[in-house]
Design a protein around this motif. Sequence first.
Motif, short mmCIF file in Angstrom:
data_model
loop_
_atom_site.label_atom_id
_atom_site.label_comp_id
_atom_site.label_asym_id
_atom_site.label_seq_id
_atom_site.Cartn_x
_atom_site.Cartn_y
_atom_site.Cartn_z
N ASP A 13 -0.74 10.98 7.66
CA ASP A 13 -1.09 10.39 8.95
C ASP A 13 -0.64 8.93 8.91
O ASP A 13 -1.30 8.11 8.27
CB ASP A 13 -2.63 10.53 9.08
N ARG A 14 0.49 8.64 9.49
CA ARG A 14 1.16 7.33 9.54
C ARG A 14 1.97 7.05 8.27
O ARG A 14 1.55 7.35 7.17
CB ARG A 14 0.19 6.16 9.78
N TYR A 15 3.12 6.39 8.50
CA TYR A 15 4.01 5.98 7.40
C TYR A 15 4.82 4.79 7.94
O TYR A 15 4.32 4.08 8.82
CB TYR A 15 4.87 7.19 7.00
N SER B 38 4.92 3.37 11.58
CA SER B 38 3.76 2.61 12.07
C SER B 38 3.96 1.12 11.84
O SER B 38 3.54 0.29 12.65
CB SER B 38 2.46 3.04 11.37
N SER B 39 4.58 0.78 10.72
CA SER B 39 4.82 -0.64 10.45
C SER B 39 5.80 -1.22 11.47
O SER B 39 5.62 -2.34 11.95
CB SER B 39 5.39 -0.84 9.04
N PHE B 40 6.86 -0.45 11.79
CA PHE B 40 7.83 -0.96 12.77
C PHE B 40 7.16 -1.12 14.13
O PHE B 40 7.37 -2.11 14.83
CB PHE B 40 9.05 -0.02 12.89
N ALA B 41 6.34 -0.13 14.52
CA ALA B 41 5.75 -0.13 15.86
C ALA B 41 4.61 -1.14 16.00
O ALA B 41 4.51 -1.81 17.02
CB ALA B 41 5.26 1.27 16.20
N TYR B 42 3.75 -1.23 14.98
CA TYR B 42 2.59 -2.13 15.08
C TYR B 42 2.90 -3.51 14.50
O TYR B 42 2.84 -4.50 15.22
CB TYR B 42 1.38 -1.54 14.34
N ASN B 43 3.25 -3.58 13.20
CA ASN B 43 3.44 -4.90 12.58
C ASN B 43 4.65 -5.61 13.16
O ASN B 43 4.66 -6.84 13.24
CB ASN B 43 3.57 -4.76 11.06
N GLY B 44 5.65 -4.82 13.61
CA GLY B 44 6.85 -5.41 14.23
C GLY B 44 6.55 -6.11 15.54
O GLY B 44 7.39 -6.84 16.07
N ASP C 166 0.85 -1.20 0.00
CA ASP C 166 0.00 0.00 0.00
C ASP C 166 0.88 1.25 0.00
O ASP C 166 0.61 2.23 -0.70
CB ASP C 166 -0.90 -0.03 1.24
N ARG C 167 1.97 1.19 0.77
CA ARG C 167 2.88 2.34 0.87
C ARG C 167 3.54 2.62 -0.48
O ARG C 167 3.63 3.77 -0.90
CB ARG C 167 3.93 1.99 1.95
N LEU C 168 3.98 1.56 -1.16
CA LEU C 168 4.61 1.76 -2.48
C LEU C 168 3.64 2.42 -3.43
O LEU C 168 3.99 3.34 -4.17
CB LEU C 168 5.07 0.42 -3.07
#
Length: 207
Positions: free
Chosen positions: A97-99, A102-108, A72-74
């Motif tokens: 709003d988020r980039y 957020s992936s490191f903090a949540y998905n990580g 989605d980011r790409l």
Amino acid sequence: MKRGKFIVFEGIDGSGKTTHAALLKKRLEEMGERVFMTAEPSEGEAGKLLRRCLKREIELSEEAIAGLFMTDRLDHIKNPTDGILSHLEKGETVLCDRYYFSSFAYNGSYAPLDWVKAINALPRALLRPDLTLFMDIPPESFLSRIEKRSEKERYEKLEVLKRVRENYFAAFEAFPDEKVTVIDNTAPLDLAAENVYLAVKPLFEAR
Ligand code: TMP
């Protein structure tokens, strides 16, 4: 045409990112800047799929979800009609709003962090924020919003948010070349908004 500035708002759930992004947009527009507001998950097709995952309408593995956020980011960066780069190239300031933090903090928290970092090297190579603003609140203050839930659910949510906040700070340390400003969002709204403005101001003076 000078490329616009890319400013990202990050924070745990209920941290006031969206409110402060809207206030900053207004202030920058009063200074004569053209501003485009956006968010992740994006409005694109991958973003729509992610919203369905977040609502638990569809079930994907944690790795696939992390991969989908990256996809989605790409698309959010490169989409030819409405991508972030297309706005920056028109000289617009983009507030997001988020980039990837957020992936490191949540998905990580759910998929291996090194792996989440590795896949996000792709979007990171394409576009880094000129500034990331971390809107900081104590995780406990989010709980007042979910009073109706059971004690168990409230406790679990609190534990998740504590971990997410810790992950954010660990990620900021792991990427010392990223420009990050932490904003104390327990301060009154006007004061926090002024601190946001003071943090972004140098980006516009340098132009
Ligand atoms: P929001 O509407 O508060 O921004 O919620 C979006 C949710 O998506 C939030 O729970 C965080 C999550 N998320 C991820 O897990 N990974 C990501 O990369 C992004 C952008 C969001």
